[in-house]
Design a protein around this motif. Structure first.
Motif, PDB file in Angstrom:
ATOM      1  N   LEU A  24       6.673  -3.352  -2.273  1.00 60.03           N
ATOM      2  CA  LEU A  24       6.494  -1.934  -2.577  1.00 60.03           C
ATOM      3  C   LEU A  24       7.524  -1.471  -3.604  1.00 60.03           C
ATOM      4  O   LEU A  24       8.495  -2.175  -3.896  1.00 60.03           O
ATOM      5  CB  LEU A  24       6.638  -1.111  -1.303  1.00 60.03           C
ATOM      6  CG  LEU A  24       5.664  -1.440  -0.177  1.00 60.03           C
ATOM      7  CD1 LEU A  24       5.973  -0.611   1.050  1.00 60.03           C
ATOM      8  CD2 LEU A  24       4.233  -1.234  -0.628  1.00 60.03           C
ATOM      9  N   VAL A  25       7.317  -0.276  -4.126  1.00 61.29           N
ATOM     10  CA  VAL A  25       8.244   0.268  -5.121  1.00 61.29           C
ATOM     11  C   VAL A  25       9.631   0.489  -4.544  1.00 61.29           C
ATOM     12  O   VAL A  25      10.617   0.537  -5.279  1.00 61.29           O
ATOM     13  CB  VAL A  25       7.696   1.564  -5.742  1.00 61.29           C
ATOM     14  CG1 VAL A  25       6.443   1.270  -6.556  1.00 61.29           C
ATOM     15  CG2 VAL A  25       7.415   2.611  -4.680  1.00 61.29           C
ATOM     16  N   ASP A  26       9.731   0.656  -3.207  1.00 60.86           N
ATOM     17  CA  ASP A  26      11.042   0.786  -2.573  1.00 60.86           C
ATOM     18  C   ASP A  26      11.589  -0.570  -2.133  1.00 60.86           C
ATOM     19  O   ASP A  26      12.540  -0.631  -1.356  1.00 60.86           O
ATOM     20  CB  ASP A  26      10.982   1.752  -1.392  1.00 60.86           C
ATOM     21  CG  ASP A  26      10.033   1.290  -0.297  1.00 60.86           C
ATOM     22  OD1 ASP A  26       9.816   2.053   0.660  1.00 60.86           O
ATOM     23  OD2 ASP A  26       9.521   0.166  -0.392  1.00 60.86           O
ATOM     24  N   LEU A  27      10.953  -1.638  -2.605  1.00 63.74           N
ATOM     25  CA  LEU A  27      11.351  -3.033  -2.414  1.00 63.74           C
ATOM     26  C   LEU A  27      11.102  -3.566  -1.017  1.00 63.74           C
ATOM     27  O   LEU A  27      11.525  -4.672  -0.690  1.00 63.74           O
ATOM     28  CB  LEU A  27      12.815  -3.251  -2.818  1.00 63.74           C
ATOM     29  CG  LEU A  27      13.144  -2.891  -4.271  1.00 63.74           C
ATOM     30  CD1 LEU A  27      14.583  -3.240  -4.589  1.00 63.74           C
ATOM     31  CD2 LEU A  27      12.194  -3.591  -5.239  1.00 63.74           C
ATOM     32  N   ARG A  28      10.396  -2.804  -0.175  1.00 60.15           N
ATOM     33  CA  ARG A  28      10.000  -3.349   1.113  1.00 60.15           C
ATOM     34  C   ARG A  28       8.858  -4.325   0.908  1.00 60.15           C
ATOM     35  O   ARG A  28       8.089  -4.221  -0.045  1.00 60.15           O
ATOM     36  CB  ARG A  28       9.590  -2.229   2.067  1.00 60.15           C
ATOM     37  CG  ARG A  28      10.765  -1.437   2.630  1.00 60.15           C
ATOM     38  CD  ARG A  28      10.278  -0.421   3.646  1.00 60.15           C
ATOM     39  NE  ARG A  28       9.434   0.582   3.028  1.00 60.15           N
ATOM     40  CZ  ARG A  28       8.364   1.111   3.606  1.00 60.15           C
ATOM     41  NH1 ARG A  28       7.998   0.705   4.815  1.00 60.15           N
ATOM     42  NH2 ARG A  28       7.664   2.040   2.984  1.00 60.15           N
ATOM     43  N   TYR A  29       8.749  -5.268   1.864  1.00 62.71           N
ATOM     44  CA  TYR A  29       7.731  -6.313   1.801  1.00 62.71           C
ATOM     45  C   TYR A  29       6.667  -6.040   2.860  1.00 62.71           C
ATOM     46  O   TYR A  29       6.990  -5.745   4.010  1.00 62.71           O
ATOM     47  CB  TYR A  29       8.384  -7.668   2.036  1.00 62.71           C
ATOM     48  CG  TYR A  29       7.431  -8.809   2.252  1.00 62.71           C
ATOM     49  CD1 TYR A  29       7.103  -9.220   3.533  1.00 62.71           C
ATOM     50  CD2 TYR A  29       6.868  -9.477   1.176  1.00 62.71           C
ATOM     51  CE1 TYR A  29       6.230 -10.271   3.736  1.00 62.71           C
ATOM     52  CE2 TYR A  29       6.002 -10.535   1.374  1.00 62.71           C
ATOM     53  CZ  TYR A  29       5.678 -10.928   2.654  1.00 62.71           C
ATOM     54  OH  TYR A  29       4.814 -11.967   2.857  1.00 62.71           O
ATOM     55  N   LEU A  30       5.422  -6.138   2.477  1.00 62.76           N
ATOM     56  CA  LEU A  30       4.316  -5.938   3.417  1.00 62.76           C
ATOM     57  C   LEU A  30       3.282  -7.044   3.266  1.00 62.76           C
ATOM     58  O   LEU A  30       2.974  -7.455   2.141  1.00 62.76           O
ATOM     59  CB  LEU A  30       3.607  -4.607   3.157  1.00 62.76           C
ATOM     60  CG  LEU A  30       4.269  -3.305   3.589  1.00 62.76           C
ATOM     61  CD1 LEU A  30       3.372  -2.125   3.219  1.00 62.76           C
ATOM     62  CD2 LEU A  30       4.553  -3.298   5.080  1.00 62.76           C
ATOM     63  N   GLU A  31       2.748  -7.505   4.375  1.00 62.53           N
ATOM     64  CA  GLU A  31       1.546  -8.339   4.360  1.00 62.53           C
ATOM     65  C   GLU A  31       0.375  -7.427   4.715  1.00 62.53           C
ATOM     66  O   GLU A  31       0.371  -6.822   5.784  1.00 62.53           O
ATOM     67  CB  GLU A  31       1.646  -9.470   5.378  1.00 62.53           C
ATOM     68  CG  GLU A  31       2.582 -10.591   4.971  1.00 62.53           C
ATOM     69  CD  GLU A  31       2.499 -11.787   5.896  1.00 62.53           C
ATOM     70  OE1 GLU A  31       3.113 -12.807   5.603  1.00 62.53           O
ATOM     71  OE2 GLU A  31       1.813 -11.667   6.932  1.00 62.53           O
ATOM     72  N   VAL A  32      -0.578  -7.342   3.823  1.00 63.22           N
ATOM     73  CA  VAL A  32      -1.682  -6.409   3.994  1.00 63.22           C
ATOM     74  C   VAL A  32      -2.992  -7.174   4.044  1.00 63.22           C
ATOM     75  O   VAL A  32      -3.234  -8.060   3.211  1.00 63.22           O
ATOM     76  CB  VAL A  32      -1.723  -5.377   2.847  1.00 63.22           C
ATOM     77  CG1 VAL A  32      -2.752  -4.287   3.139  1.00 63.22           C
ATOM     78  CG2 VAL A  32      -0.341  -4.757   2.634  1.00 63.22           C
ATOM     79  N   TRP A  33      -3.836  -6.815   5.005  1.00 61.51           N
ATOM     80  CA  TRP A  33      -5.141  -7.447   5.165  1.00 61.51           C
ATOM     81  C   TRP A  33      -6.248  -6.478   4.768  1.00 61.51           C
ATOM     82  O   TRP A  33      -6.156  -5.271   5.013  1.00 61.51           O
ATOM     83  CB  TRP A  33      -5.361  -7.847   6.618  1.00 61.51           C
ATOM     84  CG  TRP A  33      -4.550  -9.019   7.058  1.00 61.51           C
ATOM     85  CD1 TRP A  33      -3.287  -8.992   7.575  1.00 61.51           C
ATOM     86  CD2 TRP A  33      -4.932 -10.403   7.014  1.00 61.51           C
ATOM     87  NE1 TRP A  33      -2.867 -10.265   7.866  1.00 61.51           N
ATOM     88  CE2 TRP A  33      -3.859 -11.154   7.536  1.00 61.51           C
ATOM     89  CE3 TRP A  33      -6.085 -11.071   6.604  1.00 61.51           C
ATOM     90  CZ2 TRP A  33      -3.902 -12.553   7.640  1.00 61.51           C
ATOM     91  CZ3 TRP A  33      -6.127 -12.457   6.716  1.00 61.51           C
ATOM     92  CH2 TRP A  33      -5.050 -13.176   7.226  1.00 61.51           C
ATOM     93  N   GLY A  34      -7.305  -7.034   4.194  1.00 61.54           N
ATOM     94  CA  GLY A  34      -8.499  -6.263   3.934  1.00 61.54           C
ATOM     95  C   GLY A  34      -9.333  -6.095   5.197  1.00 61.54           C
ATOM     96  O   GLY A  34      -9.034  -6.681   6.241  1.00 61.54           O
ATOM     97  N   GLN A  35     -10.401  -5.317   5.069  1.00 60.18           N
ATOM     98  CA  GLN A  35     -11.226  -4.998   6.237  1.00 60.18           C
ATOM     99  C   GLN A  35     -12.214  -6.108   6.573  1.00 60.18           C
ATOM    100  O   GLN A  35     -12.799  -6.102   7.657  1.00 60.18           O
ATOM    101  CB  GLN A  35     -11.982  -3.679   5.993  1.00 60.18           C
ATOM    102  CG  GLN A  35     -13.239  -3.795   5.126  1.00 60.18           C
ATOM    103  CD  GLN A  35     -12.948  -3.848   3.640  1.00 60.18           C
ATOM    104  OE1 GLN A  35     -11.812  -3.951   3.193  1.00 60.18           O
ATOM    105  NE2 GLN A  35     -14.020  -3.771   2.841  1.00 60.18           N
ATOM    106  N   GLY A  36     -12.393  -7.042   5.663  1.00 63.36           N
ATOM    107  CA  GLY A  36     -13.325  -8.139   5.887  1.00 63.36           C
ATOM    108  C   GLY A  36     -14.682  -7.844   5.280  1.00 63.36           C
ATOM    109  O   GLY A  36     -15.155  -6.707   5.270  1.00 63.36           O
ATOM    110  N   THR A  37     -15.305  -8.899   4.768  1.00 65.04           N
ATOM    111  CA  THR A  37     -16.656  -8.782   4.224  1.00 65.04           C
ATOM    112  C   THR A  37     -17.463  -9.981   4.712  1.00 65.04           C
ATOM    113  O   THR A  37     -16.989 -11.119   4.683  1.00 65.04           O
ATOM    114  CB  THR A  37     -16.634  -8.684   2.686  1.00 65.04           C
ATOM    115  OG1 THR A  37     -17.959  -8.459   2.205  1.00 65.04           O
ATOM    116  CG2 THR A  37     -16.074  -9.942   2.036  1.00 65.04           C
ATOM    117  N   LEU A  38     -18.673  -9.719   5.166  1.00 66.92           N
ATOM    118  CA  LEU A  38     -19.496 -10.769   5.774  1.00 66.92           C
ATOM    119  C   LEU A  38     -20.250 -11.547   4.713  1.00 66.92           C
ATOM    120  O   LEU A  38     -20.922 -10.960   3.844  1.00 66.92           O
ATOM    121  CB  LEU A  38     -20.485 -10.154   6.759  1.00 66.92           C
ATOM    122  CG  LEU A  38     -21.454 -11.114   7.445  1.00 66.92           C
ATOM    123  CD1 LEU A  38     -20.702 -12.140   8.296  1.00 66.92           C
ATOM    124  CD2 LEU A  38     -22.455 -10.340   8.300  1.00 66.92           C
TER     125      LEU A  38
END
Length: 120
Positions: free
Chosen positions: A101-115
């Motif tokens: 992120l712009v504040d230098l935090r780290y995130l693992e982000v998942w999408g909602q999924g697609t079939l």
């Protein structure tokens, strides 16, 4: 803070092709690894492919030579081109992005999924 929007899933016949997209939006400074995972009914989620910020790629053995992962850093988007699809590729496909992120935090982000359904 960060959202992933997936698109491109659907029904396709064996041997056909689909292209999945996953776009990230939010307070993003940069994105390291982008990846695609899938989960078939009754099975655990598994890695399909991933790509680093430098463009290095890694594929599951089951999709090598058929699937291609790519990314557009300007659009914070990762793609999965799937060719020669087989019924065993049927699953919900999830995008994951490792975001700084712009504040230098780290995130693992998942999408909602697609079939993705491969069937005649």
């Amino acid at each position: 803070q960060v959202q992933l929007v997936e698109s491109g899933g659907g029904l396709v016949q064996p041997g056909g092709s689909l292209r999945l997209s996953c776009a990230a939006s939010g307070s993003i400074d940069r994105i390291n690894v982008m990846g695609w995972y899938r989960q078939a009914p009754g099975k655990e989620r598994e890695l399909v492919a991933r790509i680093t910020s430098g463009g290095s790629t890694d594929y599951a053995d089951s999709v090598k030579g058929r699937f291609t992962i790519s990314r557009d850093n300007a659009k914070n988007t990762v793609y999965l081109q799937m060719n020669s699809l087989k019924p065993e590729d049927t699953a919900v496909y999830y995008c994951k992005q490792n975001v700084i992120l712009v504040d230098l935090r780290y995130l693992e982000v998942w999408g909602q999924g697609t079939l993705v359904t491969v069937s005649s």
